[in-house]
Design a protein around this motif. Structure first.
Motif, PDB file in Angstrom:
ATOM      1  N   GLU A 132      -6.031   3.938   5.514  1.00  0.00           N
ATOM      2  CA  GLU A 132      -5.788   2.682   4.823  1.00  0.00           C
ATOM      3  C   GLU A 132      -4.961   1.733   5.686  1.00  0.00           C
ATOM      4  O   GLU A 132      -5.240   0.529   5.765  1.00  0.00           O
ATOM      5  CB  GLU A 132      -5.084   2.945   3.487  1.00  0.00           C
ATOM      6  N   ASP A 144       0.832  -1.205   0.000  1.00  0.00           N
ATOM      7  CA  ASP A 144       0.000   0.000   0.000  1.00  0.00           C
ATOM      8  C   ASP A 144       0.864   1.252   0.000  1.00  0.00           C
ATOM      9  O   ASP A 144       0.624   2.196  -0.768  1.00  0.00           O
ATOM     10  CB  ASP A 144      -0.915  -0.015   1.226  1.00  0.00           C
ATOM     11  N   ARG A 194      -1.065   6.810   4.186  1.00  0.00           N
ATOM     12  CA  ARG A 194      -2.507   6.994   4.325  1.00  0.00           C
ATOM     13  C   ARG A 194      -2.952   6.336   5.630  1.00  0.00           C
ATOM     14  O   ARG A 194      -3.135   5.106   5.671  1.00  0.00           O
ATOM     15  CB  ARG A 194      -3.244   6.367   3.146  1.00  0.00           C
TER      16      ARG A 194
END
Length: 953
Positions: free
Chosen positions: A395, A44, A392
């Protein structure tokens, strides 16, 4: 509410204490859950950091300019473009008239108050420390403020003078040069000084040299033309700045003058689709990704994530069961002191919550640190710099919650099992035999039937891979649900087994709560491995069947189409010297015009040739009607007629591909031997000056072959557009047609040198074909490439190695992965079995069983779990692979039928989509993995158990 809070608080404290006391088990489960979290969080971070914002992307492509003007080569006709300028099309219908082409003077399209900067890009062969390297040559005044951001200086500075250049860091690493060194180009006497190194943030692996406008490309073109080599053609764009920027209306005005514009203002504020003319064109939507395709992709990702979570839960579940078993006395005391089933469930679930939360923190933190530490390596691997280190939080929080959820899911079954146990059984250590749930068995059967039916329907009736994959996943989950019942069926085979395996199998059946999850974990891993391995082996067999060799196995060809073949003799000798050559066959090519022309012509005074196909031998599907030159020749035939003509010998082309245009090589009988064509008549024909043909379409009724020498290619192209014969002198040769249509590897005919000379056909050295004593090794190839590089010529070298499978490493990696999962799951189950069976082992020792029984029993317990999982997984994994291959077969047969309808197919090109079971992989999984797991468990198990202390009462 207060009681609920305090009960869960106490349960979490107990679980935290137990996890700390059993550090080995806790670390094992934490690692199982944290490793995927580490990978997902790192992925990610990497994807988000590599994802550029619009401003960052514009800085790398436009620098500080407002727009980039580009000539699309459509001759200045009005056109339409997408807002990002990646696609454009001319305005109007060009179906029955020539498509527009030609150059446009971009400078005349620029607004009067605009500032511009030219950005020219070409290529050339530059001299390096090792030889020559084909390199991009960019002429851009990169030090201009308008170009800021396009190139990032890494060392030194950007060029300021005409004799200075800067180079990318990758070029300096590849070439062996350094900042301060001299740089020269092949065919160019002038030298340049490398004054700096830079990188292109979007393409780090580009070999590029930057110079000032007009300092490199123009002199290089002239020098190359004088040397008789192909000139480097540069493409030029214009960086433009204008007060207020370029609006969408200004972009459309430039489009009307035949120029495309990549505008900063438009990229930051795109127009509505209704205001973009190109989006209104019929058929444009087919190039956009459909909603169904996006949904299918999301479903595929969801399926993979779901199966991965299931795998973790199945692997971690038995480990939680170990803790519950070892803590059963503690859990019994909770019940004896007034605790009910929900309190016991809360304690076991809290274990999953505690370890899941710890795994979320550890995995996320390690993912952050690992990504940050490996950022340079990741950027080099991706070939682009990150826009920023983009974290993030939401996330990452979601990924962490996934770990907590996985821990809870893994602890559910042990929690329910522990809560159902009576207080007396928990305190005394007794355990009963639990049978598999009938409801779970029924659900499993329904899922298997539904999934198998769906996969079969998807493979036979539709073209959707997602239906096959989804049905296969449902069927696999059904088999997982059936695992407890299947374990019971395996138990019936224990009657015929010796003592130790019989005890191991009985123990596995009696304790299905710990056996079934481990078996299911092995099943899931093996099923995925078998599915991918079966698909890969089948695809490999299809690729091997479709592979067309360019030469006989082990043969070598070297060709050179530069400067009239002046370097060919040296190249021929170098190859013969460096490789284990058995026979060498020198070949020449036909040359029309100047002796330094390439075989494709293209320069002033350069022509080409073509083989004259007799009208009776021409394929009707390809023959242009002079009265309607723009009409597709096949359109006048019906589907049935096109299918019939597709089988006509006149419409079949030679297999393989020759490196010479037209497939005509000038050579002797040695070439036949290298091509492995044993034909005495052909050898005799070459000796007597006859041309040997491998394509009977070229031979007329009188046994002659005509070769047209075209001195004016432009007139020939104009005639071809009108469906007429090209102007040029035709040379006629007596031909010998080889019988039986042997594989000539794309060589249409061999012209003897004597015949070419007597007919007045000019030839130039082209290269050589070689047969070898043995396949050249990698070291020999590398040394040869190094020697050929010293010649400075553009050499086409091919060594026929046959079909090379790219799936061998994949199959090996899958087998190793499945083996590790199997051994890990079986090891967990064996550890639980040893903890549960301690009393049985003491009883065996008390009745006189030898110490080795403990070791052999442990080995068989591990082997039984591995064997059951591998057998079930192998059976479950074949289904999705077969379904996907059947779907591919239907797709390819559909395309083949459409090709037949158009007249482009033949019986020789019927799709071959086999289904191959990888027996080697299955053998390794079915035999080697269970045996290896059993031996490993037996080796690490002590023959004598540790002395046990009396439990406190």
């Amino acid at each position: 509410m207060n009681g609920w809070y305090h009960s869960w608080r106490a349960a979490i404290r107990i679980a935290r204490r137990d996890a700390w006391r059993s550090k080995g088990r806790s670390f094992l489960v934490l690692a199982m859950i944290a490793l995927p979290i580490l990978g997902v969080s790192a992925a990610d971070l990497t994807l988000r950091s590599a994802e550029l914002s619009t401003e960052q992307s514009l800085e790398r492509s436009l620098g500080a300019a407002d727009a980039r003007f580009t000539d699309p080569g459509m001759g200045g006709v009005p056109l339409m473009q997408t807002p990002d300028a990646n696609s454009s099309t001319p305005v109007g219908d060009f179906e029955n008239k020539p498509y527009p082409e030609g150059r446009t003077d971009v400078s005349k399209v620029l607004p009067a108050d605009a500032k511009s900067l030219t950005d020219a890009l070409g290529s050339g062969k530059l001299r390096t420390a090792h030889g020559l390297l084909n390199t991009e040559i960019r002429e851009l005044k990169a030090s201009d403020p308008m170009a800021k951001g396009i190139m990032v200086v890494d060392q030194g500075r950007l060029p300021q003078k005409a004799d200075e250049v800067a180079a990318t860091t990758h070029f300096l690493q590849t070439s062996g040069l350094k900042v301060g060194a001299k740089l020269a180009a092949r065919g160019l006497d002038r030298e340049y000084k490398i004054v700096g190194a830079y990188e292109l943030p979007d393409t780090l692996d580009t070999d590029q040299v930057n110079a000032l406008p007009g300092a490199f490309l123009v002199p290089l073109d002239k020098a190359l033309e004088k040397a008789g080599l192909p000139a480097t053609e540069a493409s030029t764009t214009h960086l433009v700045s204008i007060p207020g920027g370029f609006t969408w209306n200004m972009v459309k005005e430039a489009n009307a003058k035949g120029v495309t514009v990549n505008s900063r203002a438009v990229a930051l504020d795109p127009p509505a689709k209704s205001d973009v003319p190109i989006y209104q064109q019929e058929g444009w939507g087919q190039y956009e990704e459909s909603t169904a395709a996006k949904a299918a992709a999301l479903a595929a990702v969801g399926t993979v994530v779901g199966l991965a979570m299931l795998e973790i839960c199945l692997l971690a579940g038995p480990a939680f069961a170990v803790g519950a078993r070892r803590s059963r006395r503690q859990l019994g005391l909770v019940g004896a002191n007034g605790g009910d089933r929900r309190h016991i469930r809360a304690i076991v679930l809290s274990g999953g919550l505690v370890i899941g939360a710890a795994a979320a923190v550890v995995g996320t933190v390690l993912g952050l640190l690992l990504t940050f530490a490996l950022r340079p390596l990741l950027e080099d691997y991706m070939g682009a710099r990150f826009g920023s280190f983009d974290i993030r939080p939401l996330e990452l929080l979601g990924i962490g919650l996934l770990a907590v959820f996985t821990g809870l899911m893994a602890a559910i079954v042990p929690a329910i099992t522990s809560s159902r146990q009576s207080v007396l059984a928990s305190l005394t250590g007794r355990r009963g035999v639990r049978k598999s749930s009938r409801g779970l068995t029924v659900v499993g059967l329904i899922a298997v039937a539904l999934g198998a039916t769906t996969a079969l329907y998807g493979s036979v009736m539709t073209d959707q891979f997602i239906i096959v994959a989804g049905g296969s996943a449902v069927a696999e989950l059904g088999v997982v649900a059936l695992t407890p019942a299947l374990v019971g069926l395996f138990g019936r085979t224990g009657r015929i087994l010796p003592l130790s395996p019989r005890l191991a199998l009985r123990d596995a059946v009696r304790n299905r709560g710990r056996t079934a999850p481990a078996v299911a974990a092995v099943l899931a891993a093996v099923a995925g491995t078998v599915a991918v391995a079966t698909y890969a082996a089948s695809d490999d067999a299809q690729g091997r069947s479709a592979y067309e060799a360019s030469l006989p196995h082990g043969a070598v060809s070297v060709t050179l189409d530069e400067a009239g073949g002046r370097d060919v003799p040296a190249v021929r000798a170098t190859v013969q010297k460096m490789l284990p050559i058995d026979l060498r066959a020198d070949v020449d090519r036909i040359s029309v015009g100047k002796t330094n022309c390439s075989m494709y012509g293209g320069g002033e005074g350069c022509g080409r040739y073509e083989v004259v196909v007799p009208e009776a031998n021409q394929c009707p599907l390809w023959k242009t009607d002079p009265a309607h030159p723009d009409e597709d020749p096949s359109s006048k035939f019906s589907k049935a007629e096109r299918r019939k003509l597709a089988e006509d010998w006149r419409c079949k082309e030679l297999s393989g591909g020759s490196s010479v245009d037209g497939g005509v090589l000038v050579g002797d009988a040695k070439l036949l031997k290298v091509l492995a064509i044993d034909d005495a008549a052909a050898e005799k024909a070459l000796a007597t000056g006859q041309i040997v043909s491998f394509d009977k379409r070229n031979v007329d009724a009188k046994g002659k072959i005509g070769i047209r020498l075209i001195t004016d290619p432009k007139k020939a192209d104009e005639a071809a557009e009108k469906g007429k014969e090209a102007p040029g002198e035709i040379k006629t040769f007596t031909a010998h047609q080889v019988a039986g249509e042997p594989n000539s590897y794309g060589v249409a005919m061999i012209l003897p040198p004597a015949a070419a000379k007597s007919a007045g056909v000019n030839t130039v050295p082209f290269g050589a074909y070689y047969s070898t004593d043995k396949m050249p090794s990698s070291e020999q190839r590398q040394r040869l490439d190094g020697e050929l590089d010293k010649t400075g010529s553009d050499i086409n070298l091919h060594v026929e190695e046959g079909y090379t499978s790219e799936n061998n490493i994949i199959l090996l990696a899958l087998t190793v992965f499945a083996g590790l999962i199997t051994i890990g799951a079986a090891g967990i189950a064996t550890g639980l079995a040893q903890a549960d069976a301690e009393a049985d082992l003491k009883t065996l020792a008390a009745v006189g069983a030898p110490p080795r029984v403990r070791r052999t029993l442990s080995g068989f317990q591990c082997g039984v779990v591995a064997a059951m999982g591998v057998v079930l997984g192998s059976a479950a994994g074949v289904l999705p692979a077969i379904g996907l291959r059947l779907t591919e077969r239907r797709d390819q047969m559909k395309w083949y039928q459409e090709a037949l309808d158009q007249g482009y197919g033949s019986l020789d090109s019927v799709p071959h989509v086999p289904i191959i079971v990888p027996w080697e992989t299955l053998a390794a999984l079915l035999i080697a993995v269970p045996v290896g797991a059993a031996l490993l468990a037996a080796l690490v198990t002590r023959s004598r158990g540790a002395l046990s202390r009396r439990e406190a009462t």
